[in-house]
Write an enzyme that holds these catalytic residues in place. Sequence first.
Site, short mmCIF file in Angstrom:
data_model
loop_
_atom_site.label_atom_id
_atom_site.label_comp_id
_atom_site.label_asym_id
_atom_site.label_seq_id
_atom_site.Cartn_x
_atom_site.Cartn_y
_atom_site.Cartn_z
N ARG A 48 -4.02 22.17 -7.26
CA ARG A 48 -3.75 23.47 -6.65
C ARG A 48 -2.49 24.12 -7.20
NH1 ARG A 48 0.22 21.95 -2.80
NH2 ARG A 48 0.04 19.71 -2.54
N LYS A 179 -12.95 -5.46 -13.54
CA LYS A 179 -12.17 -6.44 -14.31
C LYS A 179 -13.13 -7.34 -15.09
CE LYS A 179 -8.22 -6.58 -11.18
NZ LYS A 179 -6.94 -6.40 -11.85
N HIS A 237 -11.32 -6.18 -2.30
CA HIS A 237 -11.27 -7.03 -3.50
C HIS A 237 -11.70 -8.48 -3.23
CE1 HIS A 237 -9.32 -3.48 -4.85
NE2 HIS A 237 -8.09 -3.80 -4.53
N LYS A 342 2.21 -13.47 -9.96
CA LYS A 342 0.90 -12.80 -9.90
C LYS A 342 -0.15 -13.76 -10.44
CE LYS A 342 -1.44 -8.59 -11.55
NZ LYS A 342 -1.82 -7.92 -10.33
C1 BG6 Z 1 -4.86 -2.17 -4.85
C2 BG6 Z 1 -4.00 -2.35 -3.64
O1 BG6 Z 1 -6.18 -1.87 -4.49
O2 BG6 Z 1 -4.85 -3.38 -5.62
C3 BG6 Z 1 -2.59 -2.74 -4.02
O3 BG6 Z 1 -3.98 -1.15 -2.89
C4 BG6 Z 1 -2.62 -3.97 -4.90
O4 BG6 Z 1 -1.80 -2.97 -2.87
C5 BG6 Z 1 -3.57 -3.76 -6.08
O5 BG6 Z 1 -1.30 -4.23 -5.35
C6 BG6 Z 1 -3.73 -5.04 -6.88
O6 BG6 Z 1 -4.48 -4.76 -8.04
P1 BG6 Z 1 -4.30 -5.62 -9.38
O7 BG6 Z 1 -5.31 -5.04 -10.31
O8 BG6 Z 1 -2.88 -5.42 -9.82
O9 BG6 Z 1 -4.58 -7.04 -9.00
#
Ligand code: BG6
Length: 487
Positions: A48, A179, A237, A342
């Site tokens: 917008r 993925k 997820h 991670k």
């Molecule tokens: C998102 C969430 O859907 O996925 C986030 O809202 C999260 O909070 C993210 O950090 C994680 O995704 P990835 O691909 O980094 O594992």
Amino acid sequence: MPQNNLPCDFTIFGVLGDLSRRKLIPSLYELDKAGHLHPETRIIGVARHDITQADFIEQMDAALQKFCKNEPEPEVKERLLKRLFYVLINIDKPEEYTNLAEVTDQENRNLVNYFSVAPFLFDDICKGLNHAGLTGKNTRVVLEKPIGHDLASSQQINDTVSAVFTEEQIYRIDHYLGKETVMNLLALRFANSIFTTNWDHNTIDHVQITVAEEVGIEGRWGYFDGSGQLRDMVQNHLMQILTLVAMEPPVNMDGDSIRNEKLKVLKALRPITRENADQVTVRGQYAAGFIKGSPVPGYTEEEDGNPTSTTESFVALKVDIDNWRWAGVPFYLRTGKRMTTKRSEVVIYFKQLPHNIFKDSYRNLPQNKLVIRLQPDEGVEIEMLNKVPGIGKGIKLQKTLLDLSFSDAFRDGHVANAYERLILETMLGNQSLFIRRDEVERSWSWIDSILDAWQSCNEPPKQYPAGSLGPVASVALLARDGREWEE
Ligand code: BG6
């Protein structure tokens, strides 16, 4: 039937927002570079703001410079920038959608509308597209998560969108389905006979699914605090990973064949209710701690945070699937923010052997393990026992790994990120990597029951230091069954 070999008018609503700059535009660049975009495909940005076409190109150029994985190649970048057009629309003004109708061509092109905006705006966009007559058979709409906050709100969003578009036109995103390694679960399970015949309660003891994040709230406190890890990560997820691990073989790779089987798993999940939630769920919230040696604040001390918040940043669950294949095989799920590192993985623990003939070397033979590493360092590993080479008295056994690292095995291939794959699939009209309405609603109804149980007991989440593996209660969840998390 829509035609999938047509050029596409790929329209991004909210093109100046964060998701568009960080993920969508760079992914379109990668698709162009790899030759996946039809030469006549156009990218139409809608927002917008009163900016010129030149300003728009400049901003998208800056996004490519900042967010592409590698320095953009000038030739590809120029080609992509030539595909871009800016259209000004105030989303809540249906009459302005004719601006879009004037530049698109739904007779000769596929028209993909990506809603990269908050879900409360979906209604306005659908009404506007309808007003401008942009709803023909070649039109698709792509919805970003979250599709609701609970079952009722997700039904409301779905009703809104289905008032204008058919289910065949709606693509609900769960980026985990884009993925590479998540999709590889299908290949691993259904292209390898050793797994197809060893994938049930006869051979498998239990399954663990971990999605550990190192990041905290990253400036998203407002959104996250109203959501929490159960809604933000488990409802979508982790449930998707679980269904891919647990589903029956689909008859083919069609969108509905796969989604029908996933839905059956969701229907077989044993409800978690007020009666059993304290036995099978753990809620956690991170306190201050250290990530890679540097101090980080606790959840409630984050910027803009509310010091009395009881929102969970960690969840662990014991899930039972009440069907023939999985009776008696628990699935343990855990996910949290600010964990040690991670790491996302699925670990399949096979059953212990009934009798041990190697007692001299190993008193208790350990279970075989199949570890499917989803991210980072994608790969597959099998832990097994082998004889230690040598002669002499008896046989000595040792745990060894069969380790397949994808980066070693597939050195030459560009690994597409989740958004590249998903954007391409929307252009091609393949729905198998997108969530169907019944899936999303079934998953919410199962999650709602957990939320209800947590609300009724009104207990604060268990604390865990940032940089750890979650609260001690999550260890106890498995210890009660004589098991422990894979570390
Ligand atoms: C998102 C969430 O859907 O996925 C986030 O809202 C999260 O909070 C993210 O950090 C994680 O995704 P990835 O691909 O980094 O594992």
